[in-house]
Enzyme design. Sequence first.
Site, PDB file in Angstrom:
ATOM      1  N   LYS A 241      -4.727  10.719  -6.843  1.00 13.22           N
ATOM      2  CA  LYS A 241      -6.168  10.697  -6.548  1.00 13.22           C
ATOM      3  C   LYS A 241      -6.881  11.984  -6.940  1.00 13.22           C
ATOM      4  CE  LYS A 241      -6.233   6.797  -3.495  1.00 13.22           C
ATOM      5  NZ  LYS A 241      -6.301   6.266  -2.120  1.00 13.22           N
TER       6      LYS A 241
ATOM      7  N   ARG B 226       1.920   5.028  -0.094  1.00 11.73           N
ATOM      8  CA  ARG B 226       1.586   4.157  -1.221  1.00 11.73           C
ATOM      9  C   ARG B 226       1.585   5.010  -2.489  1.00 11.73           C
ATOM     10  NH1 ARG B 226      -3.038   2.664  -3.853  1.00 11.73           N
ATOM     11  NH2 ARG B 226      -3.243   0.477  -4.457  1.00 11.73           N
TER      12      ARG B 226
END
Length: 273
Positions: free
Chosen positions: A218, A252
């Site tokens: 991210k 995740r």
Amino acid sequence: MLKLGPVRIPNPSVMGILNVTPDSFSDGGRFDRVDLALRQAESMIADGAALIDVGGESTRPGADAVEVAEELDRVIPVIEALRNLSDVPISVDTSKAPVMRAAVSAGASMINDVLALQEADALASAAQLGVAVCLMHMHGRPRTMQQNPQYDDVSQEVAEFLGARVRACVDAGIARDLICIDPGFGFGKTHGHNVELLANLRQLRRLDLPILVGVSRKSTLGEISGRAIGERMPASIAAAVIAVVNGAAIIRAHDVRETVDALRIASAVLGTK
Ligand code: YH5
């Protein structure tokens, strides 16, 4: 061992990300897409993924919504084929009730919803299906969420939102032991907010539910490390380890093999099993 209803996985565990959006594959038609997705899933399973998260809607900042029919067409053939190939628990990354229902009948045993079951019919459908659910916090909606998000206290507001959604789920008839929670890194948060959430992840433990964290690749990690998206694996692993040390049960991740190795060290030190 972590038990989320039909899902039984070690703690901590890695959830492998399986994107079935067209931008994630060069398009050689449906058979090619399903085949590529299956091969990727198989390698994530071999690398130690305890759970595979199949998603057909891009929830990246600014992404457009996808129609129900299109999303069904992307994810259902992959879930069916993966179910025939392996016993690995499958989660479906969706906010749409019809996709949740079709995915569960195709073999998914978890609903991973970045909108925390707030869309029409999602809560009732999840309750009726009796599968595990992951409730994620998002401030705003994908198209606009990164436009100047503001909080008085991000960790407290995320915990309050998740607490309210847990109550809504329990009131709708979802068993508490089917629920996990996720602070939603990158979803309507500045880089500072994301760092603060990771530092204060322990605050979420008050809800006494398994915590899932998605930090892999991210942009906050890019901001801190100065790395482009394809070069963020070490930063992602560092963030995953910090999340587990601070109480996360499920990570995740895109880079399953490396994340599994790193979490083995973390759990050896933490003494978790
Ligand atoms: C999550 O955190 N995230 S989709 C932008 C990136 C890299 C990755 C700029 N679904 C989560 O993975 N479900 C997504 O680089 C999720 N938690 C849960 N539960 C966004 C994503 C990504 C976005």
